[in-house]
Design a protein around this motif. Sequence first.
Motif, PDB file in Angstrom:
ATOM      1  N   PRO A 105       0.791  -1.241   0.000  1.00 43.20           N
ATOM      2  CA  PRO A 105       0.000   0.000   0.000  1.00 43.20           C
ATOM      3  C   PRO A 105       0.821   1.289   0.000  1.00 43.20           C
ATOM      4  O   PRO A 105       0.373   2.297  -0.552  1.00 43.20           O
ATOM      5  N   THR A 106       2.020   1.262   0.603  1.00 41.80           N
ATOM      6  CA  THR A 106       2.776   2.520   0.679  1.00 41.80           C
ATOM      7  C   THR A 106       3.145   3.029  -0.724  1.00 41.80           C
ATOM      8  O   THR A 106       2.869   4.194  -1.042  1.00 41.80           O
ATOM      9  N   PRO A 107       3.741   2.200  -1.597  1.00 38.74           N
ATOM     10  CA  PRO A 107       3.978   2.708  -2.955  1.00 38.74           C
ATOM     11  C   PRO A 107       2.682   2.944  -3.734  1.00 38.74           C
ATOM     12  O   PRO A 107       2.600   3.868  -4.542  1.00 38.74           O
ATOM     13  N   ALA A 108       1.648   2.112  -3.467  1.00 40.52           N
ATOM     14  CA  ALA A 108       0.402   2.253  -4.245  1.00 40.52           C
ATOM     15  C   ALA A 108      -0.285   3.591  -3.972  1.00 40.52           C
ATOM     16  O   ALA A 108      -0.816   4.218  -4.892  1.00 40.52           O
ATOM     17  N   ILE A 109      -0.238   4.037  -2.724  1.00 47.38           N
ATOM     18  CA  ILE A 109      -0.952   5.280  -2.401  1.00 47.38           C
ATOM     19  C   ILE A 109      -0.304   6.488  -3.082  1.00 47.38           C
ATOM     20  O   ILE A 109      -0.940   7.522  -3.291  1.00 47.38           O
ATOM     21  N   ARG A 110       0.970   6.338  -3.448  1.00 52.32           N
ATOM     22  CA  ARG A 110       1.643   7.469  -4.111  1.00 52.32           C
ATOM     23  C   ARG A 110       0.993   7.799  -5.462  1.00 52.32           C
ATOM     24  O   ARG A 110       0.996   8.953  -5.874  1.00 52.32           O
ATOM     25  N   GLN A 115      -1.067  11.882  -8.527  1.00 50.00           N
ATOM     26  CA  GLN A 115      -1.958  12.180  -9.651  1.00 50.00           C
ATOM     27  C   GLN A 115      -2.882  13.355  -9.310  1.00 50.00           C
ATOM     28  O   GLN A 115      -3.063  14.268 -10.107  1.00 50.00           O
ATOM     29  N   MET A 116      -3.434  13.314  -8.094  1.00 44.36           N
ATOM     30  CA  MET A 116      -4.465  14.306  -7.758  1.00 44.36           C
ATOM     31  C   MET A 116      -3.911  15.567  -7.113  1.00 44.36           C
ATOM     32  O   MET A 116      -4.504  16.619  -7.234  1.00 44.36           O
ATOM     33  N   PHE A 117      -2.787  15.464  -6.382  1.00 42.42           N
ATOM     34  CA  PHE A 117      -2.330  16.626  -5.616  1.00 42.42           C
ATOM     35  C   PHE A 117      -0.930  17.098  -6.010  1.00 42.42           C
ATOM     36  O   PHE A 117      -0.740  18.240  -6.399  1.00 42.42           O
ATOM     37  N   ILE A 118       0.044  16.214  -5.889  1.00 40.81           N
ATOM     38  CA  ILE A 118       1.445  16.653  -5.984  1.00 40.81           C
ATOM     39  C   ILE A 118       1.777  17.162  -7.390  1.00 40.81           C
ATOM     40  O   ILE A 118       2.506  18.136  -7.561  1.00 40.81           O
ATOM     41  N   ARG A 119       1.216  16.491  -8.410  1.00 46.51           N
ATOM     42  CA  ARG A 119       1.551  16.813  -9.793  1.00 46.51           C
ATOM     43  C   ARG A 119       1.282  18.284 -10.118  1.00 46.51           C
ATOM     44  O   ARG A 119       2.038  18.919 -10.841  1.00 46.51           O
ATOM     45  N   ARG A 120       0.203  18.808  -9.517  1.00 47.00           N
ATOM     46  CA  ARG A 120      -0.180  20.206  -9.787  1.00 47.00           C
ATOM     47  C   ARG A 120       0.925  21.183  -9.441  1.00 47.00           C
ATOM     48  O   ARG A 120       1.072  22.208 -10.079  1.00 47.00           O
ATOM     49  N   GLY A 121       1.681  20.877  -8.402  1.00 50.44           N
ATOM     50  CA  GLY A 121       2.717  21.806  -7.942  1.00 50.44           C
ATOM     51  C   GLY A 121       4.046  21.622  -8.661  1.00 50.44           C
ATOM     52  O   GLY A 121       5.012  22.327  -8.340  1.00 50.44           O
ATOM     53  N   LEU A 122       4.108  20.677  -9.587  1.00 56.67           N
ATOM     54  CA  LEU A 122       5.396  20.397 -10.236  1.00 56.67           C
ATOM     55  C   LEU A 122       5.543  21.214 -11.526  1.00 56.67           C
ATOM     56  O   LEU A 122       4.542  21.542 -12.172  1.00 56.67           O
ATOM     57  N   PRO A 123       6.809  21.516 -11.896  1.00 63.39           N
ATOM     58  CA  PRO A 123       6.998  22.250 -13.152  1.00 63.39           C
ATOM     59  C   PRO A 123       6.627  21.388 -14.352  1.00 63.39           C
ATOM     60  O   PRO A 123       6.419  20.175 -14.215  1.00 63.39           O
ATOM     61  N   ARG A 124       6.537  21.984 -15.509  1.00 60.28           N
ATOM     62  CA  ARG A 124       6.185  21.235 -16.733  1.00 60.28           C
ATOM     63  C   ARG A 124       7.392  21.150 -17.666  1.00 60.28           C
ATOM     64  O   ARG A 124       8.349  21.897 -17.510  1.00 60.28           O
ATOM     65  N   GLN A 155      -2.909   3.368 -12.648  1.00 58.39           N
ATOM     66  CA  GLN A 155      -3.911   3.774 -11.656  1.00 58.39           C
ATOM     67  C   GLN A 155      -4.771   2.588 -11.225  1.00 58.39           C
ATOM     68  O   GLN A 155      -5.092   2.450 -10.042  1.00 58.39           O
ATOM     69  N   LEU A 156      -5.080   1.711 -12.177  1.00 57.43           N
ATOM     70  CA  LEU A 156      -5.858   0.507 -11.841  1.00 57.43           C
ATOM     71  C   LEU A 156      -5.078  -0.409 -10.903  1.00 57.43           C
ATOM     72  O   LEU A 156      -5.606  -0.921  -9.917  1.00 57.43           O
ATOM     73  N   GLU A 157      -3.784  -0.577 -11.221  1.00 55.92           N
ATOM     74  CA  GLU A 157      -2.940  -1.438 -10.371  1.00 55.92           C
ATOM     75  C   GLU A 157      -2.877  -0.894  -8.955  1.00 55.92           C
ATOM     76  O   GLU A 157      -2.980  -1.639  -7.982  1.00 55.92           O
ATOM     77  N   ALA A 158      -2.707   0.428  -8.845  1.00 56.22           N
ATOM     78  CA  ALA A 158      -2.607   1.043  -7.508  1.00 56.22           C
ATOM     79  C   ALA A 158      -3.900   0.820  -6.737  1.00 56.22           C
ATOM     80  O   ALA A 158      -3.888   0.442  -5.556  1.00 56.22           O
ATOM     81  N   ARG A 159      -5.035   1.006  -7.422  1.00 60.39           N
ATOM     82  CA  ARG A 159      -6.332   0.833  -6.737  1.00 60.39           C
ATOM     83  C   ARG A 159      -6.517  -0.616  -6.284  1.00 60.39           C
ATOM     84  O   ARG A 159      -7.018  -0.872  -5.193  1.00 60.39           O
TER      85      ARG A 159
END
Length: 200
Positions: A105-110, A115-124, A155-159
């Motif tokens: 679960p620890t790597p899966a939750i990443r 996808q939903m939070f951290i990516r927004r704050g990253l440069p492009r 995303q499916l694998e993580a879920r």
Amino acid sequence: MTLELLHSPVSTCSQKVRMALFEKELPWTSRPVNLRIHEHLTPEYLALNPNGVVPTLLHDGEPIVDSSVINEYLEDVFPQRPLRPAEPKALARMRAWRAYIDEVPTPAIRVPSFQMFIRRGLPRGAAFDDHAARLPLRKHFYAKMRDGGFSEQDQLEAREKLRQSIDRMEAALADGRPWLCGDMFTLADISIWHMKSSTY
Ligand SMILES: N[C@@H](CCC(=O)N[C@@H](CS)C(=O)NCC(=O)O)C(=O)O
């Protein structure tokens, strides 16, 4: 004796160690590391923790890295207010939980967190690649979410992994058992608990 924790308030891995320090009532000094301005990637920090991630514990100035390793280390050195069973078979069961949590679960939750939070704050674009290339542990993980984010398959694998983890927890906690290992609150509960509020 001094315990200093190099950590970040938002980091769930840091939270894991803060919970163990709190439960064991150990005095410690906070040394915040600002992930937003990449203090975890400076040469000074990398000299202490070559993985370039938080947390790092300094025990009398000596660095100990990795939240799970740190929490076991705290048990080894400060056995008061124990967070693991003494009986070898019960201890093995607790460690098996911890190993599973670290692997599944620890790597899966990443995946959903980034996808939903951290990516927004990253440069492009190129700035994203430059940043990813500086990450000792996560370069390839970052590459997977370049452009449009993680693939549907990732995303499916993580879920699926998260679902399996929840099912196993439900079974362990059935019949009113309060904690993963029965009546004792252990490092396994701390490991899984830290995911609850995960944005990492
Ligand atoms: N296995 C390591 C993982 C530590 C980790 O991933 N820390 C995250 C915060 S929870 C981090 O420092 N991330 C920095 C980054 O992604 O650049 C541990 O448990 O200490």
